[in-house]
Write an enzyme that holds these catalytic residues in place. Structure first.
Site, PDB file in Angstrom:
ATOM      1  N   HIS A 233       0.840  -1.202   0.000  1.00 53.29           N
ATOM      2  CA  HIS A 233       0.000   0.000   0.000  1.00 53.29           C
ATOM      3  C   HIS A 233       0.872   1.249   0.000  1.00 53.29           C
ATOM      4  O   HIS A 233       1.936   1.266   0.627  1.00 53.29           O
ATOM      5  CB  HIS A 233      -1.000  -0.003   1.168  1.00 53.29           C
ATOM      6  CG  HIS A 233      -0.443   0.343   2.520  1.00 53.29           C
ATOM      7  ND1 HIS A 233      -0.322   1.637   2.971  1.00 53.29           N
ATOM      8  CD2 HIS A 233       0.011  -0.438   3.523  1.00 53.29           C
ATOM      9  CE1 HIS A 233       0.171   1.639   4.203  1.00 53.29           C
ATOM     10  NE2 HIS A 233       0.385   0.382   4.558  1.00 53.29           N
ATOM     11  N   ASP A 245       5.837   3.022   6.796  1.00 52.14           N
ATOM     12  CA  ASP A 245       4.456   2.557   6.553  1.00 52.14           C
ATOM     13  C   ASP A 245       3.784   3.464   5.544  1.00 52.14           C
ATOM     14  O   ASP A 245       3.133   4.421   5.908  1.00 52.14           O
ATOM     15  CB  ASP A 245       3.696   2.535   7.880  1.00 52.14           C
ATOM     16  CG  ASP A 245       2.314   1.937   7.758  1.00 52.14           C
ATOM     17  OD1 ASP A 245       2.007   1.343   6.708  1.00 52.14           O
ATOM     18  OD2 ASP A 245       1.538   2.065   8.719  1.00 52.14           O
ATOM     19  N   GLU A 277      -5.367   1.699   2.048  1.00 50.61           N
ATOM     20  CA  GLU A 277      -5.210   0.581   2.997  1.00 50.61           C
ATOM     21  C   GLU A 277      -5.489   1.054   4.415  1.00 50.61           C
ATOM     22  O   GLU A 277      -6.117   0.361   5.219  1.00 50.61           O
ATOM     23  CB  GLU A 277      -3.771   0.025   2.902  1.00 50.61           C
ATOM     24  CG  GLU A 277      -3.539  -1.240   3.730  1.00 50.61           C
ATOM     25  CD  GLU A 277      -2.987  -0.981   5.126  1.00 50.61           C
ATOM     26  OE1 GLU A 277      -2.780  -1.951   5.870  1.00 50.61           O
ATOM     27  OE2 GLU A 277      -2.767   0.196   5.505  1.00 50.61           O
ATOM     28  N   GLU A 278      -5.009   2.256   4.706  1.00 48.46           N
ATOM     29  CA  GLU A 278      -5.069   2.762   6.087  1.00 48.46           C
ATOM     30  C   GLU A 278      -6.489   3.066   6.554  1.00 48.46           C
ATOM     31  O   GLU A 278      -6.698   3.300   7.739  1.00 48.46           O
ATOM     32  CB  GLU A 278      -4.203   4.032   6.217  1.00 48.46           C
ATOM     33  CG  GLU A 278      -2.722   3.811   5.950  1.00 48.46           C
ATOM     34  CD  GLU A 278      -2.013   3.047   7.061  1.00 48.46           C
ATOM     35  OE1 GLU A 278      -2.683   2.571   7.998  1.00 48.46           O
ATOM     36  OE2 GLU A 278      -0.779   2.934   6.973  1.00 48.46           O
ATOM     37  N   ASP A 306       4.671  -4.758   3.636  1.00 47.17           N
ATOM     38  CA  ASP A 306       4.182  -3.633   4.432  1.00 47.17           C
ATOM     39  C   ASP A 306       5.093  -3.418   5.634  1.00 47.17           C
ATOM     40  O   ASP A 306       5.225  -4.303   6.480  1.00 47.17           O
ATOM     41  CB  ASP A 306       2.736  -3.913   4.882  1.00 47.17           C
ATOM     42  CG  ASP A 306       2.053  -2.676   5.452  1.00 47.17           C
ATOM     43  OD1 ASP A 306       2.689  -1.612   5.508  1.00 47.17           O
ATOM     44  OD2 ASP A 306       0.876  -2.783   5.834  1.00 47.17           O
TER      45      ASP A 306
HETATM   46  N1  BES Z   1       1.262  -1.252   8.182  1.00 49.07           N
HETATM   47  C1  BES Z   1       0.166  -1.422   9.082  1.00 49.07           C
HETATM   48  C2  BES Z   1       0.082  -2.833   9.604  1.00 49.07           C
HETATM   49  C3  BES Z   1       1.297  -3.214  10.416  1.00 49.07           C
HETATM   50  C4  BES Z   1       1.402  -2.767  11.722  1.00 49.07           C
HETATM   51  C5  BES Z   1       2.304  -3.980   9.870  1.00 49.07           C
HETATM   52  C6  BES Z   1       2.509  -3.106  12.476  1.00 49.07           C
HETATM   53  C7  BES Z   1       3.407  -4.328  10.630  1.00 49.07           C
HETATM   54  C8  BES Z   1       3.517  -3.891  11.931  1.00 49.07           C
HETATM   55  C9  BES Z   1      -1.128  -1.042   8.385  1.00 49.07           C
HETATM   56  O1  BES Z   1      -0.945   0.022   7.499  1.00 49.07           O
HETATM   57  C10 BES Z   1      -2.126  -0.605   9.423  1.00 49.07           C
HETATM   58  O2  BES Z   1      -1.923   0.363  10.090  1.00 49.07           O
HETATM   59  N2  BES Z   1      -3.195  -1.362   9.579  1.00 49.07           N
HETATM   60  C11 BES Z   1      -4.219  -1.058  10.510  1.00 49.07           C
HETATM   61  C12 BES Z   1      -5.455  -1.836  10.201  1.00 49.07           C
HETATM   62  C13 BES Z   1      -6.141  -1.439   8.905  1.00 49.07           C
HETATM   63  C14 BES Z   1      -7.281  -2.399   8.638  1.00 49.07           C
HETATM   64  C15 BES Z   1      -6.621  -0.012   8.938  1.00 49.07           C
HETATM   65  C16 BES Z   1      -3.785  -1.451  11.933  1.00 49.07           C
HETATM   66  O3  BES Z   1      -2.986  -2.386  12.106  1.00 49.07           O
HETATM   67  O4  BES Z   1      -4.275  -0.806  12.884  1.00 49.07           O
HETATM   68 ZN    ZN Z   2       0.819  -0.039   6.575  1.00 49.33          ZN
END
Ligand code: BES
Ligand code: ZN
Length: 405
Positions: A233, A245, A277-278, A306
């Site tokens: 993303h 990120d 994605e976020e 990611d």
């Molecule tokens: N990059 C993150 C996920 C992540 C977090 C990967 C920590 C590796 C280590 C992703 O962009 C994110 O923030 N995801 C959200 C959930 C999404 C469904 C909005 C999260 O983890 O809160």
């Molecule tokens: Zn991310």
């Protein structure tokens, strides 16, 4: 020293010995991170500035010789004009706040009530009715915390970080009560004050939503019906430059496309830079929804990159057989690695949109980033060597899959 040795061994052992083939360049990938991760908020999905990143990616993919298309889709864009938390009383104080995406707008004045992590059973509903809940970040989704509090009659929610400093989070869907986030330091300070006294607070959120367009960028190297999808993303949360990120994964994606374009693999490789994605894995969900049933069943694997630029340990999540292959490859490269298991992170990125549709997928990332979703997730903290390692793992995985096709 260890890094230099690793670099040599990576460079010296391409699996397919082709003298003219380019090898993955960590510095070239890092240049993409630097180009993408400028101002905080510049890559928020649907923002005007995000269009520049879309354009950058389309051009970079085009220069590899891949066939490039863009894939627009509608999103609900969240815009904040003001978030404020004021502690009332003689020692009145303003606490620094960060918006939570999809918070309800509103102003409430009420007592603060500590509710821990706001899981089921963490607080009694009668204690939070009419109050502003002080909530700890962690374990469950922000949206779940705020939803449970709203159902219990809370007037508002303040989520404090479980890491130093502030963070930007998303509730994934519009909340019923105003909510915002604060730093761990301020959260612990308020918690301290709450132990000895009643604290009255005023919470303001002035925000609105609008219908906007987000855009996936798709680059294809055609080689028959069977395909591998490699994705990352490229959007970031509102308050962050999104260096690790996920300019890191996006940069690796671009560099992989440059290399694979020279190899002409015996199957199709599709590189997808996902938007939005976020705010709920929307770009990957959209991409999956555009595949016909036949196309979907021809996707042998999806590889998701990611947050691959910071930290000491490679981590892998997703489908068991792909996790095993990735761990084995990391081992060959002398990397320590860990599987993610069924932890809270398993649904946290775009691979899960594919897994939900029955497509095997693997999530490649690295260990904890202290600046995750924060204002200091900067390009200069992304290590080119980490990009190199992630790229090499993905390359070897693609080639291994090719051998199995
Ligand atoms: N990059 C993150 C996920 C992540 C977090 C990967 C920590 C590796 C280590 C992703 O962009 C994110 O923030 N995801 C959200 C959930 C999404 C469904 C909005 C999260 O983890 O809160
Ligand atoms: Zn991310």
């Amino acid at each position: 020293m260890a890094a230099a040795v690793l670099c040599l061994s990576l460079g010296a052992a391409p699996l397919r010995a082709d003298e003219s083939a380019p090898s993955f360049s960590g510095p070239a990938a890092h240049a993409h991170v630097a180009a993408l991760a400028g101002d905080p908020g510049a890559r928020q999905a649907g923002s005007v500035s995000q269009a520049a990143a879309t354009e950058y990616l389309a051009r970079a993919f085009q220069s590899t010789g891949a066939t490039v298309t863009t894939q627009p889709f509608p999103i609900t864009y969240f815009e904040t004009r003001l978030t404020q938390l004021a502690i009332q009383g003689p020692l009145g104080q303003l606490v620094a706040t960060v918006p939570l995406t999809y918070s309800a707008a509103g102003s409430v004045e009420a007592d603060l009530e500590f509710v821990g992590l706001a899981r089921e059973g963490d607080f009694s509903p009668s204690d939070v009715a009419g109050k502003i809940a002080l909530v700890q970040r962690g374990e469950i989704r922000f949206g779940e915390k705020v939803d449970r509090l709203a159902s219990a009659g809370a007037a508002g929610a303040v989520i404090y970080n479980n890491l130093p400093g502030t963070f930007s989070g998303s509730l994934a869907a519009s909340s019923r009560i105003p909510a915002l986030s604060i730093s761990r330091e301020d959260g612990e300070m308020l918690l301290d004050q709450l132990r000895g006294a009643r604290l009255r607070a005023r919470l303001d959120v002035d925000a609105s939503t609008a219908q906007r367009v987000a855009t996936n960028v798709v680059a294809t190297l055609s080689g028959g019906p069977r395909q591998v999808v490699v994705g990352a993303h490229y959007d970031a949360v509102a308050g962050s430059p999104g260096g690790n990120d996920n300019a890191s994964g996006t940069a690796v994606l671009l560099e992989l496309a440059r290399i694979m374009a020279k190899e002409r693999p015996p199957f199709t490789v599709t590189f997808v830079a996902f938007d939005a994605e976020e705010i709920g894995l929307l770009g990957s969900a959209h991409y999956v929804s555009t595949l016909s049933e036949a196309e979907r069943s021809n996707v042998v694997a999806m590889i998701n990159l990611d947050m691959v630029g910071v930290g000491t340990v490679s981590r892998f999540g997703g489908s068991d057989h792909l996790v095993r292959s990735a761990m084995a490859i990391a081992g060959e490269l002398g990397q320590s690695s860990r599987p993610l298991g069924d932890g809270t992170l398993t649904g946290a990125s775009d691979h899960s949109s594919f897994q939900r549709a029955g497509v095997p997928a693997v999530f490649i990332h690295r260990s904890e980033d202290p600046n995750y979703h924060g204002p200091n997730d900067r390009a200069d903290l992304v290590d080119p060597e980490n990009l190199h390692i992630a790229g090499e793992i993905a390359l070897r995985l693609i080639r291994r899959l090719a051998g199995e096709l």
